[in-house]
Scaffold this active site. Structure first.
Site, mmCIF file in Angstrom:
data_model
loop_
_atom_site.group_PDB
_atom_site.id
_atom_site.type_symbol
_atom_site.label_atom_id
_atom_site.label_comp_id
_atom_site.label_asym_id
_atom_site.label_seq_id
_atom_site.Cartn_x
_atom_site.Cartn_y
_atom_site.Cartn_z
ATOM 1 N N SER A 9 0.897 -1.078 -0.061
ATOM 2 C CA SER A 9 -0.044 0.055 0.042
ATOM 3 C C SER A 9 0.843 1.292 0.046
ATOM 4 C CB SER A 9 -0.842 -0.090 1.308
ATOM 5 O OG SER A 9 -1.645 1.170 1.334
ATOM 6 N N HIS A 34 -1.314 -1.316 -4.125
ATOM 7 C CA HIS A 34 -2.646 -0.612 -3.916
ATOM 8 C C HIS A 34 -2.480 0.790 -3.506
ATOM 9 C CE1 HIS A 34 -6.686 -1.258 -1.631
ATOM 10 N NE2 HIS A 34 -6.216 -0.522 -0.722
ATOM 11 N N HIS A 67 -8.497 1.846 -4.513
ATOM 12 C CA HIS A 67 -9.744 1.696 -3.647
ATOM 13 C C HIS A 67 -10.264 3.148 -3.176
ATOM 14 C CE1 HIS A 67 -10.655 0.812 1.055
ATOM 15 N NE2 HIS A 67 -11.637 1.136 0.324
ATOM 16 N N MET A 69 -12.294 5.374 -1.279
ATOM 17 C CA MET A 69 -12.991 5.669 -0.300
ATOM 18 C C MET A 69 -13.395 7.097 -0.174
ATOM 19 S SD MET A 69 -10.457 4.206 2.889
ATOM 20 C CE MET A 69 -8.969 3.944 1.735
ATOM 21 N N ASP A 177 -7.361 -5.933 3.696
ATOM 22 C CA ASP A 177 -6.564 -4.700 4.154
ATOM 23 C C ASP A 177 -6.940 -4.222 5.277
ATOM 24 O OD1 ASP A 177 -5.246 -2.412 3.577
ATOM 25 O OD2 ASP A 177 -6.832 -1.410 2.383
#
Length: 222
Positions: A9, A34, A67, A69, A177
């Site tokens: 990440s 990621h 990802h 969010m 994760d």
């Protein structure tokens, strides 16, 4: 059997030396990267933008796992895919029409995934199983790096794997994760996870990045 994958990440990388940290991860054997994009509304933190995805695309050929969010993810899906994202993952709580959002990602040629928070029941996403490529199980509450793994999430991963195996139409990878290290990764792998996002454990370790990647790979392959 699905090949187990390690996904560093970049939230835990040194943003001022991002290319260095990406190349270090590549050399160590990372399978993909990621990228967390946060808007300060859906989660209380802010991070990155499509321009960071584009910058990552220029310096690595590895898959970019993005990802989202953020609120109103549909507004950002096209810019994210055009920037070079290979997979885009969306929270069910962030949009009124998750099926439409998933369909939009796939129409642009990227893989699509759905995210379940620690408090999100799997029943909320079961209808999406036939159309998604990945499902990301958050093993911490989203929004911040360095959090402690929530042990109860292994039961959710195990149940998800069981549901996947009972239907010929469901062909998705299970990603985890949050708080992934040399102890929690074993529990997640045994429960059925395929992709392991690791940030703090990899980038903040004292025994070398390559050693830590190799440790995680060996643990999930055993």
């Amino acid at each position: 059997m699905t090949t187990k994958k390690i996904a560093p990440s970049i939230l835990s990388a040194d943003i001022m030396n991002l290319e260095r940290d990406v190349k270090m991860a590549e050399a160590a054997g990372a399978d993909l990267f990621h990228i967390d994009i946060m808007d300060g509304h859906f989660v209380p933190n802010m991070s990155f933008s499509p321009s960071v995805v584009a910058g990552m695309r220029r310096i690595t050929d590895k898959p970019l796992d993005v990802h989202l969010m953020i609120d109103n993810p549909d507004e950002y899906i096209k810019p994210i895919v055009e920037a070079g994202a290979d997979t885009v993952m969306i929270h069910t709580e962030s949009t009124k029409h998750i099926y439409r959002s998933i369909d939009l990602v796939k129409s642009l040629g990227a893989k699509a995934g759905v995210v379940v928070n620690p408090g999100t029941p799997l029943e909320n996403v079961k209808e999406l199983f036939p159309i998604i490529d990945q499902i990301l199980v958050m093993t911490v509450n989203p929004g911040f790096g360095g959090q402690k793994f929530i042990p109860g999430m292994t039961k959710k991963i195990q149940r998800l794997d069981q549901l996947r195996q009972t239907s010929a139409d469901d062909d998705f990878e299970i990603e985890v994760d949050g708080g992934i290290n040399d102890e929690t990764i074993v529990k997640c792998a045994q429960a059925g996870a395929d992709i392991f996002v690791a940030g703090s454990y990899l980038y903040n370790g004292q025994d070398g990045f390559e050693d830590r990647v190799n440790t995680l790979k060996k643990l999930v392959e055993d």
